[in-house]
Every structure is written in C-alpha cells, then in structure tokens.
Design a protein around this motif. Structure first.
Motif, PDB file in Angstrom:
ATOM      1  N   MET A  65     -11.748  30.771  33.783  1.00 46.62           N
ATOM      2  CA  MET A  65     -10.912  31.689  33.038  1.00 46.62           C
ATOM      3  C   MET A  65     -11.272  31.652  31.554  1.00 46.62           C
ATOM      4  SD  MET A  65      -8.659  33.864  33.431  1.00 46.62           S
ATOM      5  CE  MET A  65      -7.108  34.538  33.113  1.00 46.62           C
ATOM      6  N   SER A  66     -11.581  30.489  31.039  1.00 46.40           N
ATOM      7  CA  SER A  66     -11.940  30.373  29.627  1.00 46.40           C
ATOM      8  C   SER A  66     -13.209  31.151  29.317  1.00 46.40           C
ATOM      9  CB  SER A  66     -12.134  28.906  29.245  1.00 46.40           C
ATOM     10  OG  SER A  66     -10.922  28.217  29.399  1.00 46.40           O
ATOM     11  N   ILE A  67     -14.144  31.159  30.252  1.00 51.62           N
ATOM     12  CA  ILE A  67     -15.386  31.908  30.052  1.00 51.62           C
ATOM     13  C   ILE A  67     -15.073  33.393  29.927  1.00 51.62           C
ATOM     14  CG2 ILE A  67     -17.564  32.585  31.141  1.00 51.62           C
ATOM     15  CD1 ILE A  67     -17.628  29.774  32.385  1.00 51.62           C
ATOM     16  N   THR A  68     -14.233  33.892  30.808  1.00 51.69           N
ATOM     17  CA  THR A  68     -13.887  35.312  30.798  1.00 51.69           C
ATOM     18  C   THR A  68     -13.148  35.685  29.517  1.00 51.69           C
ATOM     19  OG1 THR A  68     -13.729  35.220  33.201  1.00 51.69           O
ATOM     20  CG2 THR A  68     -12.755  37.127  32.117  1.00 51.69           C
ATOM     21  N   ILE A  69     -12.241  34.849  29.079  1.00 46.74           N
ATOM     22  CA  ILE A  69     -11.521  35.108  27.826  1.00 46.74           C
ATOM     23  C   ILE A  69     -12.492  35.080  26.651  1.00 46.74           C
ATOM     24  CG2 ILE A  69      -9.792  34.177  26.220  1.00 46.74           C
ATOM     25  CD1 ILE A  69      -8.231  33.266  28.744  1.00 46.74           C
ATOM     26  N   GLY A  70     -13.428  34.145  26.673  1.00 40.22           N
ATOM     27  CA  GLY A  70     -14.436  34.076  25.614  1.00 40.22           C
ATOM     28  C   GLY A  70     -15.306  35.316  25.568  1.00 40.22           C
ATOM     29  N   ILE A  71     -15.688  35.828  26.732  1.00 39.92           N
ATOM     30  CA  ILE A  71     -16.486  37.060  26.783  1.00 39.92           C
ATOM     31  C   ILE A  71     -15.673  38.236  26.240  1.00 39.92           C
ATOM     32  CG2 ILE A  71     -17.533  38.724  28.368  1.00 39.92           C
ATOM     33  CD1 ILE A  71     -18.375  36.306  30.092  1.00 39.92           C
ATOM     34  N   PHE A  72     -14.402  38.305  26.615  1.00 37.65           N
ATOM     35  CA  PHE A  72     -13.528  39.377  26.129  1.00 37.65           C
ATOM     36  C   PHE A  72     -13.416  39.346  24.602  1.00 37.65           C
ATOM     37  CE2 PHE A  72      -9.208  40.734  24.940  1.00 37.65           C
ATOM     38  CZ  PHE A  72      -9.288  42.078  25.311  1.00 37.65           C
ATOM     39  N   VAL A  73     -13.177  38.176  24.043  1.00 34.32           N
ATOM     40  CA  VAL A  73     -13.048  38.050  22.588  1.00 34.32           C
ATOM     41  C   VAL A  73     -14.376  38.388  21.910  1.00 34.32           C
ATOM     42  CG1 VAL A  73     -12.633  36.406  20.708  1.00 34.32           C
ATOM     43  CG2 VAL A  73     -11.138  36.420  22.706  1.00 34.32           C
ATOM     44  N   ALA A  74     -15.493  37.942  22.474  1.00 33.14           N
ATOM     45  CA  ALA A  74     -16.796  38.263  21.898  1.00 33.14           C
ATOM     46  C   ALA A  74     -17.047  39.764  21.899  1.00 33.14           C
ATOM     47  CB  ALA A  74     -17.894  37.535  22.672  1.00 33.14           C
ATOM     48  N   ASN A  75     -16.655  40.429  22.974  1.00 32.13           N
ATOM     49  CA  ASN A  75     -16.818  41.886  23.020  1.00 32.13           C
ATOM     50  C   ASN A  75     -15.968  42.573  21.954  1.00 32.13           C
ATOM     51  OD1 ASN A  75     -18.735  42.204  25.036  1.00 32.13           O
ATOM     52  ND2 ASN A  75     -17.204  41.989  26.640  1.00 32.13           N
ATOM     53  N   LEU A  76     -14.764  42.091  21.766  1.00 31.44           N
ATOM     54  CA  LEU A  76     -13.918  42.670  20.720  1.00 31.44           C
ATOM     55  C   LEU A  76     -14.520  42.447  19.338  1.00 31.44           C
ATOM     56  CD1 LEU A  76     -10.281  41.834  21.865  1.00 31.44           C
ATOM     57  CD2 LEU A  76     -11.433  44.045  21.895  1.00 31.44           C
ATOM     58  N   LEU A  77     -15.051  41.245  19.116  1.00 28.07           N
ATOM     59  CA  LEU A  77     -15.659  40.941  17.820  1.00 28.07           C
ATOM     60  C   LEU A  77     -16.896  41.787  17.556  1.00 28.07           C
ATOM     61  CD1 LEU A  77     -15.370  37.058  17.658  1.00 28.07           C
ATOM     62  CD2 LEU A  77     -14.224  38.709  16.191  1.00 28.07           C
ATOM     63  N   ASN A  78     -17.593  42.189  18.603  1.00 29.51           N
ATOM     64  CA  ASN A  78     -18.810  42.973  18.426  1.00 29.51           C
ATOM     65  C   ASN A  78     -18.578  44.472  18.485  1.00 29.51           C
ATOM     66  OD1 ASN A  78     -20.540  40.792  18.073  1.00 29.51           O
ATOM     67  ND2 ASN A  78     -20.651  40.452  20.275  1.00 29.51           N
ATOM     68  N   TYR A  79     -17.479  44.910  19.056  1.00 26.03           N
ATOM     69  CA  TYR A  79     -17.249  46.347  19.215  1.00 26.03           C
ATOM     70  C   TYR A  79     -17.011  47.044  17.876  1.00 26.03           C
ATOM     71  CZ  TYR A  79     -15.296  50.795  20.511  1.00 26.03           C
ATOM     72  OH  TYR A  79     -15.062  52.130  20.609  1.00 26.03           O
ATOM     73  N   PHE A  80     -16.087  46.532  17.106  1.00 28.71           N
ATOM     74  CA  PHE A  80     -15.704  47.206  15.870  1.00 28.71           C
ATOM     75  C   PHE A  80     -16.817  47.192  14.815  1.00 28.71           C
ATOM     76  CE2 PHE A  80     -11.647  46.079  17.869  1.00 28.71           C
ATOM     77  CZ  PHE A  80     -11.136  47.353  18.010  1.00 28.71           C
ATOM     78  N   PRO A  81     -17.506  46.086  14.583  1.00 25.86           N
ATOM     79  CA  PRO A  81     -18.607  46.132  13.609  1.00 25.86           C
ATOM     80  C   PRO A  81     -19.767  47.033  14.047  1.00 25.86           C
ATOM     81  CG  PRO A  81     -17.904  43.884  13.937  1.00 25.86           C
ATOM     82  CD  PRO A  81     -17.202  44.716  14.970  1.00 25.86           C
ATOM     83  N   ALA A  82     -19.913  47.290  15.337  1.00 24.54           N
ATOM     84  CA  ALA A  82     -21.005  48.142  15.806  1.00 24.54           C
ATOM     85  C   ALA A  82     -20.861  49.569  15.304  1.00 24.54           C
ATOM     86  CB  ALA A  82     -21.070  48.115  17.332  1.00 24.54           C
ATOM     87  N   LYS A  83     -19.680  49.967  14.912  1.00 26.65           N
ATOM     88  CA  LYS A  83     -19.435  51.321  14.409  1.00 26.65           C
ATOM     89  C   LYS A  83     -19.873  51.490  12.951  1.00 26.65           C
ATOM     90  CE  LYS A  83     -17.416  52.728  18.134  1.00 26.65           C
ATOM     91  NZ  LYS A  83     -18.082  53.653  19.006  1.00 26.65           N
ATOM     92  N   ILE A  84     -20.154  50.383  12.274  1.00 23.08           N
ATOM     93  CA  ILE A  84     -20.518  50.428  10.857  1.00 23.08           C
ATOM     94  C   ILE A  84     -22.002  50.776  10.730  1.00 23.08           C
ATOM     95  CG2 ILE A  84     -20.717  49.065   8.745  1.00 23.08           C
ATOM     96  CD1 ILE A  84     -18.353  47.417   9.755  1.00 23.08           C
TER      97      ILE A  84
END
Length: 123
Positions: free
Chosen positions: A1-20
């Motif tokens: 479960m921790s792996i999945t949560i970590g992947i989710f948080v990493a995706n969130l961290l990378n999604y918004f800056p990708a728009k810049i």
C-alpha cells in the motif's frame, strides 16, 4: 500500500509542474521530491535531539551490531517456522500487488481522472 501511495504522490508532484513552459518543470518536481526527505530528516533530528546522553544510544547500537554479527546463519534462521508468517507476507504482498497490476491501474485511473477534472474546470 505504501508503494501505491508513493506512486500517487509522485504523480501529483509531477503533474502540475509539467504544465509550466520554459523548461523549469524539472526543478519544481525535484524540489517537491525533496520535501518528504526533509520531513523524515527533521523527524530524525528531533528524535536524536530528544536523547540527553547520545553515548548511551550509540553504545546500544554498537551492542546490537555486535549481537547481529554473532548470528552464524541468518538465511537459515529466517526460514524457520518462527519467522515463516512474516516471510510469507513480505514476499506475497508485493508479488500480488505487481501481479494484479494495482500500481499501473492506479496510475492510469489517476491520469484519466485528473484530465477529466481539469477539462471540467475549464468549461
């Protein structure tokens, strides 16, 4: 479960800056990834700082290290009946997580959901 949560948080961290634009997005992604490490580091400092006598804690760690060196066959010990439930779960939980595609399913649904969310906000 921790792996999945970590992947989710990493995706969130990378999604918004990708728009810049202008190639600055990697700096923000890297800076965002530093935050969890910094929190863990500060927590560690707090725990270490809470001990008045650091020598006592160091000696305890040194004694534990010496006791671990005395174990003659750690690989034989870990498969003993006493540790079998822990070993079984330590192997099977990540195995089934990968086998079921839980990580990729979470990534895909996150990508689709975020795109739909932002598409609905634009309208």
């Amino acid at each position: 479960m921790s792996i999945t949560i970590g992947i989710f948080v990493a995706n969130l961290l990378n999604y918004f800056p990708a728009k810049i634009k202008a190639g600055r997005c990697w700096r923000l992604s890297l800076g965002g990834a530093i935050v969890p490490g910094l929190i863990i580091f500060l927590d560690l400092l707090k725990k270490i700082g809470g001990v008045d006598n650091v020598d006592e804690e160091f000696n305890d760690l040194a004694n534990a290290s010496e006791a671990a060196k005395l174990v003659k066959s750690p690989w034989k010990d870990i498969v003993r009946r006493k540790y079998r439930p822990q070993l079984t779960f330590a192997i099977l939980i990540p195995f089934f997580q990968q086998l079921t595609g839980m990580n990729e399913g979470g990534n895909f649904s996150l990508r689709v959901g975020v795109k739909r969310l932002f598409a609905s906000l634009k309208n």
